[in-house]
Design a protein around this motif. Sequence first.
Motif, PDB file in Angstrom:
ATOM      1  N   ALA A 189       0.886   3.967  -3.928  1.00 26.33           N
ATOM      2  CA  ALA A 189       0.347   2.774  -4.574  1.00 26.33           C
ATOM      3  C   ALA A 189       0.617   1.527  -3.746  1.00 26.33           C
ATOM      4  O   ALA A 189      -0.197   0.597  -3.725  1.00 26.33           O
ATOM      5  CB  ALA A 189       0.949   2.623  -5.969  1.00 26.33           C
ATOM      6  N   VAL A 190       1.752   1.500  -3.037  1.00 32.24           N
ATOM      7  CA  VAL A 190       2.104   0.346  -2.211  1.00 32.24           C
ATOM      8  C   VAL A 190       1.319   0.344  -0.905  1.00 32.24           C
ATOM      9  O   VAL A 190       0.758  -0.680  -0.481  1.00 32.24           O
ATOM     10  CB  VAL A 190       3.618   0.326  -1.924  1.00 32.24           C
ATOM     11  CG1 VAL A 190       3.960  -0.768  -0.922  1.00 32.24           C
ATOM     12  CG2 VAL A 190       4.398   0.129  -3.209  1.00 32.24           C
ATOM     13  N   LEU A 191       1.254   1.494  -0.238  1.00 32.26           N
ATOM     14  CA  LEU A 191       0.633   1.580   1.079  1.00 32.26           C
ATOM     15  C   LEU A 191      -0.887   1.702   1.019  1.00 32.26           C
ATOM     16  O   LEU A 191      -1.582   1.318   1.955  1.00 32.26           O
ATOM     17  CB  LEU A 191       1.211   2.769   1.860  1.00 32.26           C
ATOM     18  CG  LEU A 191       2.703   2.729   2.174  1.00 32.26           C
ATOM     19  CD1 LEU A 191       3.110   3.987   2.935  1.00 32.26           C
ATOM     20  CD2 LEU A 191       3.053   1.488   2.983  1.00 32.26           C
ATOM     21  N   GLY A 192      -1.405   2.276  -0.061  1.00 32.84           N
ATOM     22  CA  GLY A 192      -2.844   2.514  -0.152  1.00 32.84           C
ATOM     23  C   GLY A 192      -3.204   3.916   0.318  1.00 32.84           C
ATOM     24  O   GLY A 192      -2.381   4.628   0.894  1.00 32.84           O
ATOM     25  N   GLY A 193      -4.438   4.303   0.056  1.00 31.28           N
ATOM     26  CA  GLY A 193      -4.872   5.659   0.372  1.00 31.28           C
ATOM     27  C   GLY A 193      -5.515   5.767   1.741  1.00 31.28           C
ATOM     28  O   GLY A 193      -6.507   5.091   2.011  1.00 31.28           O
ATOM     29  N   SER A 194      -4.958   6.584   2.605  1.00 36.74           N
ATOM     30  CA  SER A 194      -5.545   6.913   3.897  1.00 36.74           C
ATOM     31  C   SER A 194      -4.861   8.163   4.404  1.00 36.74           C
ATOM     32  O   SER A 194      -3.772   8.526   3.938  1.00 36.74           O
ATOM     33  CB  SER A 194      -5.380   5.771   4.905  1.00 36.74           C
ATOM     34  OG  SER A 194      -4.041   5.658   5.334  1.00 36.74           O
ATOM     35  N   LEU A 195      -5.473   8.839   5.358  1.00 43.47           N
ATOM     36  CA  LEU A 195      -4.895  10.069   5.884  1.00 43.47           C
ATOM     37  C   LEU A 195      -3.541   9.804   6.531  1.00 43.47           C
ATOM     38  O   LEU A 195      -2.578  10.553   6.324  1.00 43.47           O
ATOM     39  CB  LEU A 195      -5.857  10.703   6.890  1.00 43.47           C
ATOM     40  CG  LEU A 195      -5.417  12.049   7.500  1.00 43.47           C
ATOM     41  CD1 LEU A 195      -5.208  13.085   6.412  1.00 43.47           C
ATOM     42  CD2 LEU A 195      -6.458  12.524   8.513  1.00 43.47           C
ATOM     43  N   GLY A 196      -3.451   8.730   7.308  1.00 50.31           N
ATOM     44  CA  GLY A 196      -2.182   8.394   7.953  1.00 50.31           C
ATOM     45  C   GLY A 196      -1.098   8.076   6.940  1.00 50.31           C
ATOM     46  O   GLY A 196       0.067   8.484   7.118  1.00 50.31           O
ATOM     47  N   ASN A 197      -1.447   7.366   5.873  1.00 51.71           N
ATOM     48  CA  ASN A 197      -0.450   7.019   4.854  1.00 51.71           C
ATOM     49  C   ASN A 197       0.029   8.248   4.102  1.00 51.71           C
ATOM     50  O   ASN A 197       1.206   8.344   3.740  1.00 51.71           O
ATOM     51  CB  ASN A 197      -1.025   6.000   3.878  1.00 51.71           C
ATOM     52  CG  ASN A 197      -1.131   4.614   4.474  1.00 51.71           C
ATOM     53  OD1 ASN A 197      -0.527   4.330   5.507  1.00 51.71           O
ATOM     54  ND2 ASN A 197      -1.910   3.752   3.853  1.00 51.71           N
TER      55      ASN A 197
END
Length: 282
Positions: A137-145
């Motif tokens: 929720a803090v970093l956001g959605g992405s493959l790297g995250n």
Amino acid sequence: MKALWRSLKQSKTGMIGLAIVLVVVVCAIFAYQLAPCAPLQQDLMNKLHDPAWTATGTPEHLLGTDQLGRDVLSRLLVGARITLLVALAGTVVGGVVGVVLGCLAGYYGGWVDAVLMRLVDIQLCFPFTLLALFIAAVLGGSLGNVILIAGITSWVRYARLVRGEILGIKECEYIEAIRAEGGSDARIIFRHILPNVISSVIVIATLEMAKIVLMEASLSFLGYGVPVTIPTWGRMLSEARANMVSNPWQCILPGLCITLTVLGVNLLGDWLRDYLDPKLDV
């Protein structure tokens, strides 16, 4: 190598686990070559078809289509690639961080050990899935995250294991002899201590991979995983909820893929644990 293969052949569960893992790996590597259609190609005129072996199925789509007419088999194959990528990369990130910090805590002790182990205790206070959701929720959605989240949430087990192993090994006479001859700390750790704990780390890594597969599926199911343009098994489950009663295969197939993958990795990890017989202190 012959002894390893002989031991594996004698273990039925190990062979089953290896077979499942190999199938997933092959599907992931050759996903786009095996996929009959583009995973994002929509065909609203042929949406919500059941698998080909059912009465309403069509041979053009062996495992049916979803609510947007996308081929389910193609999306499952590409989803295997994403799952394997996240599991492998997350395991490497968590393993490297955990092993390095575990080495520092176990070898140097004192305040270094106290600080790092308190960090481990703090992280272990939070449930695994809850912590992953908070970071997502803090970093956001992405493959790297997602890969980063997998590493952040899995390093503690490696750190505790390596620290416990090193606490015993560093007091051995041969380590004292190397230190007396002027051996550097880096040489002692990387050439004489780590080789003695690597088998335990490998076992932990196989078991952590299964947890990461479930974590990635959970994040994708809740909408915090990779972007919506990338097919994943967890997202396929989430999208199929609206048609769970009328088209149960939309839920069964991705759920079965997740279950079999986790089962295969766990079975292979159990066999590795029995073969290497590590003394786990976690």
